[in-house]
Structure formats: structure tokens, C-alpha cells
Design an enzyme around this catalytic site. Sequence first.
Site, PDB file in Angstrom:
ATOM      1  N   ASN A 171       0.816  -1.331   0.057  1.00  0.00           N
ATOM      2  CA  ASN A 171       0.011   0.128  -0.028  1.00  0.00           C
ATOM      3  C   ASN A 171       0.765   1.395  -0.023  1.00  0.00           C
ATOM      4  O   ASN A 171       0.600   2.221  -0.621  1.00  0.00           O
ATOM      5  CB  ASN A 171      -1.208  -0.072   1.291  1.00  0.00           C
ATOM      6  CG  ASN A 171      -0.512  -0.100   2.380  1.00  0.00           C
ATOM      7  OD1 ASN A 171       0.745  -0.518   2.600  1.00  0.00           O
ATOM      8  ND2 ASN A 171      -1.050   0.522   3.575  1.00  0.00           N
ATOM      9  N   GLU A 175       3.568  -5.227  12.375  1.00  0.00           N
ATOM     10  CA  GLU A 175       2.940  -4.263  12.214  1.00  0.00           C
ATOM     11  C   GLU A 175       1.596  -4.617  11.372  1.00  0.00           C
ATOM     12  O   GLU A 175       1.925  -4.852  10.429  1.00  0.00           O
ATOM     13  CB  GLU A 175       3.443  -2.836  11.492  1.00  0.00           C
ATOM     14  CG  GLU A 175       4.663  -2.291  12.407  1.00  0.00           C
ATOM     15  CD  GLU A 175       4.104  -1.322  13.313  1.00  0.00           C
ATOM     16  OE1 GLU A 175       3.212  -0.976  13.500  1.00  0.00           O
ATOM     17  OE2 GLU A 175       5.127  -1.348  14.375  1.00  0.00           O
ATOM     18  N   CYS A 193      -3.184   1.588   6.459  1.00  0.00           N
ATOM     19  CA  CYS A 193      -3.744   0.947   7.715  1.00  0.00           C
ATOM     20  C   CYS A 193      -4.405   1.525   8.795  1.00  0.00           C
ATOM     21  O   CYS A 193      -5.111   1.159   9.623  1.00  0.00           O
ATOM     22  CB  CYS A 193      -2.636   0.066   8.400  1.00  0.00           C
ATOM     23  SG  CYS A 193      -1.271   1.020   8.857  1.00  0.00           S
ATOM     24  N   GLU A 195       7.214   1.126  16.222  1.00  0.00           N
ATOM     25  CA  GLU A 195       8.294   1.381  15.476  1.00  0.00           C
ATOM     26  C   GLU A 195       8.230   3.063  15.774  1.00  0.00           C
ATOM     27  O   GLU A 195       7.583   3.804  16.540  1.00  0.00           O
ATOM     28  CB  GLU A 195       8.063   1.212  13.946  1.00  0.00           C
ATOM     29  CG  GLU A 195       8.065  -0.020  13.640  1.00  0.00           C
ATOM     30  CD  GLU A 195       7.832  -0.347  12.232  1.00  0.00           C
ATOM     31  OE1 GLU A 195       7.122   0.446  11.526  1.00  0.00           O
ATOM     32  OE2 GLU A 195       8.541  -1.318  11.548  1.00  0.00           O
TER      33      GLU A 195
HETATM   34  P1  NAP Z   1       0.389  -9.414   3.416  1.00  0.00           P
HETATM   35  O1  NAP Z   1      -0.606 -10.338   2.316  1.00  0.00           O
HETATM   36  O2  NAP Z   1       0.299  -9.726   4.832  1.00  0.00           O
HETATM   37  O3  NAP Z   1       1.701  -9.309   2.710  1.00  0.00           O
HETATM   38  C1  NAP Z   1       2.817  -8.373   3.426  1.00  0.00           C
HETATM   39  C2  NAP Z   1       4.117  -9.167   2.861  1.00  0.00           C
HETATM   40  O4  NAP Z   1       4.340 -10.215   3.574  1.00  0.00           O
HETATM   41  C3  NAP Z   1       4.135  -8.973   1.407  1.00  0.00           C
HETATM   42  O5  NAP Z   1       5.601  -8.644   0.889  1.00  0.00           O
HETATM   43  C4  NAP Z   1       4.015 -10.549   1.195  1.00  0.00           C
HETATM   44  O6  NAP Z   1       4.521 -11.098  -0.006  1.00  0.00           O
HETATM   45  C5  NAP Z   1       4.670 -11.041   2.558  1.00  0.00           C
HETATM   46  N1  NAP Z   1       4.443 -12.555   3.051  1.00  0.00           N
HETATM   47  C6  NAP Z   1       3.188 -13.419   2.516  1.00  0.00           C
HETATM   48  N2  NAP Z   1       3.108 -14.600   2.850  1.00  0.00           N
HETATM   49  C7  NAP Z   1       4.421 -14.555   3.795  1.00  0.00           C
HETATM   50  C8  NAP Z   1       5.038 -15.602   4.688  1.00  0.00           C
HETATM   51  N3  NAP Z   1       4.547 -16.859   4.789  1.00  0.00           N
HETATM   52  N4  NAP Z   1       5.985 -15.222   5.322  1.00  0.00           N
HETATM   53  C9  NAP Z   1       6.936 -14.130   5.021  1.00  0.00           C
HETATM   54  N5  NAP Z   1       6.287 -13.163   4.394  1.00  0.00           N
HETATM   55  C10 NAP Z   1       5.066 -13.160   3.625  1.00  0.00           C
HETATM   56  O7  NAP Z   1      -0.314  -7.967   3.563  1.00  0.00           O
HETATM   57  P2  NAP Z   1      -0.553  -7.169   1.992  1.00  0.00           P
HETATM   58  O8  NAP Z   1      -1.807  -7.342   1.519  1.00  0.00           O
HETATM   59  O9  NAP Z   1       0.572  -6.775   1.110  1.00  0.00           O
HETATM   60  O10 NAP Z   1      -0.723  -5.665   2.854  1.00  0.00           O
HETATM   61  C11 NAP Z   1      -1.989  -5.067   3.408  1.00  0.00           C
HETATM   62  C12 NAP Z   1      -1.999  -5.585   4.885  1.00  0.00           C
HETATM   63  O11 NAP Z   1      -1.211  -4.681   5.680  1.00  0.00           O
HETATM   64  C13 NAP Z   1      -3.289  -4.995   5.461  1.00  0.00           C
HETATM   65  O12 NAP Z   1      -3.805  -5.638   6.261  1.00  0.00           O
HETATM   66  C14 NAP Z   1      -2.918  -3.651   6.270  1.00  0.00           C
HETATM   67  O13 NAP Z   1      -3.355  -3.221   7.288  1.00  0.00           O
HETATM   68  C15 NAP Z   1      -1.551  -4.045   6.765  1.00  0.00           C
HETATM   69  N6  NAP Z   1      -0.681  -2.839   6.839  1.00  0.00           N
HETATM   70  C16 NAP Z   1      -0.095  -2.654   8.205  1.00  0.00           C
HETATM   71  C17 NAP Z   1       0.590  -1.418   8.365  1.00  0.00           C
HETATM   72  C18 NAP Z   1       0.902  -0.894   9.777  1.00  0.00           C
HETATM   73  O14 NAP Z   1       1.756  -0.170   9.926  1.00  0.00           O
HETATM   74  N7  NAP Z   1       0.280  -1.567  10.971  1.00  0.00           N
HETATM   75  C19 NAP Z   1       0.773  -0.575   7.423  1.00  0.00           C
HETATM   76  C20 NAP Z   1       0.647  -1.067   6.142  1.00  0.00           C
HETATM   77  C21 NAP Z   1      -0.203  -2.207   5.921  1.00  0.00           C
HETATM   78  P3  NAP Z   1       3.362 -11.117  -1.018  1.00  0.00           P
HETATM   79  O15 NAP Z   1       3.070  -9.902  -1.567  1.00  0.00           O
HETATM   80  O16 NAP Z   1       4.091 -11.935  -2.280  1.00  0.00           O
HETATM   81  O17 NAP Z   1       2.373 -12.141  -0.657  1.00  0.00           O
END
Ligand code: NAP
Length: 482
Positions: free
Chosen positions: A149, A247, A281, A462
Site C-alpha cells: 500500500n 505491524e 492501515c 516503530e
Molecule cells: P500481506 O498479504 O500480509 O503481505 C505483506 C508482505 O508479507 C508481502 O511482502 C507478502 O508477500 C509477504 N508474505 C506473504 N506470506 C508470507 C510468509 N509466509 N512469510 C513471510 N512473508 C510473507 O499484506 P498486504 O496485503 O501486502 O498488505 C495489506 C495489509 O498490510 C493490511 O492488512 C494492512 O492493514 C497492513 N498494513 C499494516 C500497516 C501497519 O503499520 N500496521 C501498514 C501498512 C499495511 P506477497 O505480497 O508476495 O504475498
Amino acid sequence: MEPVLNYINGSFVPARSGRTLDNINPATGEHITSIPRSDIHDVNDAVAAANAARAKWASTSIEERATWLQQIAKALESKAETVASLESMDTGKPIGLARRVDAARSVSNFRFFSDHSTELEDQTFVSNNAVNHVQRSPVGCVGLITPWNLPLYLLSWKVAPALLMGNTIVAKPSELTPLTANLLAEVFDELGLPPGVFNLVHGLGPEVGQPMVEHSEVQAVSFTGGTATGKVVAATAAPMFKKLSLELGGKNATIVLEDAPLHSIVDDLVRASFTNAGQVCLCGSRILVHESIKTEFTEAFVRGVEALNVGPPHLEETDMGSLISLDHLSKVESYIRLGVEEGGTVLTGGLRSNAPVDGTPANGAFLRPTVIDGLSTNARCATEEIFGPVVTLHTFSSDDEAIAMANSTEYGLAGSIWTADVERGKRMAEQVESGIVWINTWLNRDLRTPFGGMKQSGVGREGGDWSLNFFSELTNICVQQP
Ligand code: NAP
């Protein structure tokens, strides 16, 4: 565009397997380029390079490393327009937003941590006739995993403190948004950062992220992403006793009290709901309004939402671009359908077919911003993270009820309270179970403050010293004179 490559030990290389993935522009459906579909062998190469570079990088002074951060900030600043256009192309977000947030914040993250290093003080404690000296050393090789994002913004938020504290890095961006991580590797290469200090491995989560987390020589993992993935990362890393920062997701409440100056805040509330098509997020996805102002609020809010200009990301006048992918669009639409099944009424927006978006390309992942009213606060649509341009409206009749509603999900990342009575807002904020609560503002960040979630929104903090502590091993040497 040239194919994107991994950056390992100071060289741009394809995946060992030679396999690739397509990188798609979500606003047009067009193929941008290909990226390596890496696997455990590429991760092993990157970790070996990072470990080989560790001792030398750790032996540089913090002042030297802070100077590196300044140089990186300057180089990124000179490429700000390229950063913004790559980010806009990769994510579908409006170019103006990419300039203001992604490009600008990536520069300020490096600058902030460089400046912040001058505030680090030696800590000593005297007691029992002894002097305790607190020491900081690098953790070692750290794994950084980031979502799609805010690609460079969130990667730089981790890379800057990790480098500053003397660690070497293996990073894995989302495979949906590889372009600005690649640009960062190019910046490091141009500046001559020593080989192995920063390594970048592209590919899928289970094929790259998972082996990174499992690798015995990755000493710490800093992960930003969804709660479900965070659970997998935690289950892998915890038995290995790695340092872990998580996070995760959120379902943030925006509380509007009856004394809030509606007409002057409605634009802020629309922004807090729909910035980056709700794919931040920290966006408020549940609006809790005092029952006495519900009608007036709803009219003003829906009018503000309908005034948003949804359109092609490259146009200056676009307020909201496309979602990250057609798959994500389908997921968001399934939540809108669920909301209707659960008894909600769509006040504006809705499904793709009901949502004409003039001038947007046919294959783009566009959806009009959607407001759903009439759902119970424990409906799935009102408690599960949708991470798209959908907000639900709910009413309350007392401060206690608003707090109970705000706290009624498994998440605890962020929230905001809107009121003319700041003291009342502060009293309520203290009871909201969230890492951050804004009063009469949103996304107002001082980078020195702690940032992170409670409950299922994460573990750890963080920002400022919290980032520096995560990327350091803190030890104590206790000295008594003979
Ligand atoms: P995601 O599907 O959880 O993916 C995050 C990262 O983890 C990606 O690089 C993903 O790779 C990788 N990943 C997937 N499976 C993994 C595994 N088994 N081991 C290690 N890494 C793995 O999240 P997203 O859809 O990219 O992002 C949206 C989410 O992020 C939302 O829930 C949002 O709330 C959260 N977010 C939180 C914050 C915060 O500061 N709290 C900030 C921004 C976003 P792939 O893309 O290749 O699957």
C-alpha cells in the site's frame, strides 16, 4: 521497462531459477515489466552476502552511517518525480498523493533517522558502588518484509534505522509493487554502499518471505502486512527466538461527537476514510456518530464522498485512483455484498457495475468510494478489515457507548475523535484500545513518537528510539572498581 532484478551482494541478478512474475499496472491492466520469481536459493545467497558484510558495516561509526542516510535522502529527493510516477503506476494511486506522501516521506524517513542519531545518549546508571554502562550493538542480518500500500514509504521506514544501527539487510517487498524497492537498490548502487549491506529479493511471500523468516542467520524480522500473514511469520520466528516486530491490520474507529464542527471537519473525515482508496492501515473504516447529529452528518459526509474525483492515477485532479489489483477489488466487492446481506444499506458507491467511473480504463481495478449504513457493530463487514474504499456508519448515545463500540473489534491500531471539547476527547482517547488516537486530526505523525498496534494489530513499536532499540542489541556492562 527493463526487467526488474534482485540486488544481491552489490549486483543486479535474476532469480537462480530464471523464473519471473508479471508486474501489472492495476489502473490499466497493462504489463509493466517482469520481476524475479525468487526462491530459497536466492534468499540463501542474499543472507550469505548480508552476513559477509556484517562485520565491516558494524565497525563503521554511527556518524558515518548517519552520513550515508543523508546521502540516500538527497539522492531520493533528486529522483522524487520518478519515485512518485513509479509508485503511482505500480499501485494505481493518484500521482499527487504519491508525490505528497510516498516520495516525500521516503526522503524524510532517511533524513529523520540520520538527524535522530545525534539525540542518542550514552546511558549509565550508578548503584551498589558500581556503574552500569548500557551498550548498543547491531543485531546482525535483519529481514524486512513490506506490503503494497505504501511501498517505499514503509520500506524506507525500516531500512533507515536498520542501516543506522549497523545492521545488514535482506528485504522483500510485495511482489505487486516492486518498482520503488528496485529504485532504492539502484540508489544504493550509484552511491557505492558496500556490497552485501543491502540485499533485495523479489518474489512471492511463501517462496521468499517464508525462507527469510526461517533462515537461522536472519537475526531479526521486521514485518508490516496483514494479521493473517503476521500470525504465520510469528509462528515461524518465535520458536527461533528472533527479534520480531509486527505491524499488522486495523479496523479503525472515527468517533464524531455531537459538538464537533461538522462543516469544517467533513473534508478531513472523507480524507481519513478514503485516502489511497482506503488502503492505508490507519484509515478510519468505521464511523461512530452521536445519534443527535446522525442525519446532518450523513448528508454532509455522503456529499463529501460523492465529490471525490475517482479517475486515472496520472491526472493531477484525481482524488482516488484504482485499487491494488482486480483480485483485491473482488474481495472488497464481496464485503459490500456481505454488508447488504447483513442488513446494511449502501448510501453511495457500491459494486463495480453500479459505479460508473468516467474516463477510467476498462481493465482498471476501480471502485467508487462506498458508505454503508444500518449495520450492527458486530457485523462481519463492520469488524473485519476490508482494506478498501468502504466505510460503515454507526450511532451511539453516550461517550461510554462510543468507547465500547470502538474497542469491540480484535484490532487496535488507530482511531480518531472529533469534538470541540479537547479535554473530553482526551478522556475518551485514554480508554480507546489503539496504538494511536488522533483528536481533531488524522495521519498527523511526529516520527519521534511510538507507532504500532495493540491486540491483533501487532507486536512492538516503530518510530524514533523504538526503531533504534529494535535494530540494536542492548546489553549492560556493570563495573565496580577493584
Ligand atoms: P500481506 O498479504 O500480509 O503481505 C505483506 C508482505 O508479507 C508481502 O511482502 C507478502 O508477500 C509477504 N508474505 C506473504 N506470506 C508470507 C510468509 N509466509 N512469510 C513471510 N512473508 C510473507 O499484506 P498486504 O496485503 O501486502 O498488505 C495489506 C495489509 O498490510 C493490511 O492488512 C494492512 O492493514 C497492513 N498494513 C499494516 C500497516 C501497519 O503499520 N500496521 C501498514 C501498512 C499495511 P506477497 O505480497 O508476495 O504475498
